[in-house]
Design a protein around this motif. Structure first.
Motif, mmCIF file in Angstrom:
data_model
loop_
_atom_site.group_PDB
_atom_site.id
_atom_site.type_symbol
_atom_site.label_atom_id
_atom_site.label_comp_id
_atom_site.label_asym_id
_atom_site.label_seq_id
_atom_site.Cartn_x
_atom_site.Cartn_y
_atom_site.Cartn_z
ATOM 1 N N ASN A 128 0.820 -1.211 0.000
ATOM 2 C CA ASN A 128 0.000 0.000 0.000
ATOM 3 C C ASN A 128 0.857 1.266 0.000
ATOM 4 N N LEU A 129 1.926 1.263 0.778
ATOM 5 C CA LEU A 129 2.803 2.430 0.816
ATOM 6 C C LEU A 129 3.499 2.640 -0.530
ATOM 7 N N HIS A 130 3.912 1.541 -1.171
ATOM 8 C CA HIS A 130 4.564 1.668 -2.479
ATOM 9 C C HIS A 130 3.583 2.176 -3.532
ATOM 10 N N LYS A 131 2.350 1.701 -3.484
ATOM 11 C CA LYS A 131 1.342 2.197 -4.418
ATOM 12 C C LYS A 131 1.100 3.676 -4.192
ATOM 13 N N LEU A 132 1.038 4.066 -2.928
ATOM 14 C CA LEU A 132 0.804 5.466 -2.587
ATOM 15 C C LEU A 132 1.962 6.347 -3.056
ATOM 16 N N ALA A 133 3.157 5.858 -2.912
ATOM 17 C CA ALA A 133 4.336 6.654 -3.262
ATOM 18 C C ALA A 133 4.438 6.925 -4.754
ATOM 19 N N ARG A 134 4.115 5.937 -5.565
ATOM 20 C CA ARG A 134 4.241 6.073 -7.027
ATOM 21 C C ARG A 134 5.599 6.672 -7.403
ATOM 22 N N SER A 135 6.605 6.072 -6.819
ATOM 23 C CA SER A 135 7.952 6.611 -6.984
ATOM 24 C C SER A 135 8.462 6.441 -8.405
#
Length: 187
Positions: A128-135
């Motif tokens: 979820n954090l990686h999806k949110l980051a969209r780095s």
């Protein structure tokens, strides 16, 4: 809100806090699997029935605490839509500070001693954090390999957190948070 509700909320909060503190102390003395509801209730100075009014099991107590921490961390992450070092630092610092406050409880969850559900929830939090980051840092990664990024990082972070707990939660949370951000930049 009626004043009676505030008193009830404070009582619930006080009971939960006493149970978590008691669990943290008991985990210094014996393994999670050896702790009984009677041990926990006695240490928290509450009755067994009071424990069962709030939780189904000791694992349920841990899971609800863990869920609360994950929800608070995700809410913090959502406050900023921009992915940058400050965002990463805040997310890591949140985790390190929570773990430093209850290291024996964190160890029980992160080591899998409390069951595999917590580890799956860690993994889901990272996804979820990686999806949110969209780095943009990961945009160059081949599409078929992107699914492995969050599990890679979650495994590394869990290993670092466990090592940090073993080191007595030193250095401090801020230093460790900066270390994690710097380590991600090098990877």
């Amino acid at each position: 809100m009626p004043s009676g509700a505030k008193v009830t909320d404070l009582r619930i909060e006080k009971t939960h806090s006493a149970l978590l503190e008691a669990l943290d102390h008991l985990l210094r003395e014996k393994s999670f699997s050896e702790i009984t509801v009677s041990d926990l209730s006695r240490r928290a100075s509450i009755g067994r029935q009071t424990f069962y009014r709030h939780f189904d099991s000791i694992g349920d107590l841990l899971n609800k605490r863990f869920q609360q921490n994950l929800a608070e961390q995700f809410a913090l992450a959502k406050q900023s839509s921009e992915f940058n070092q400050d965002w990463e630092l805040a997310i890591h610092r949140f985790a390190f500070e929570r773990i430093a406050a209850e290291p024996h409880i964190a160890r029980t969850i992160l080591s899998g001693e409390a069951g595999s559900n917590a580890l799956e929830e860690c993994r889901a939090q990272f996804l979820n954090l990686h999806k949110l980051a969209r780095s943009k840092r990961f945009d160059a990664t081949q599409t078929e390999l992107q699914r492995y990024i969050a599990p890679f990082h979650s495994g590394a972070v869990i290993a670092v957190l466990l090592e940090w707990i073993d080191a007595g939660c030193t250095p401090d949370a801020q230093t460790m948070s900066q270390f994690m951000v710097d380590a991600y930049m090098m990877s």
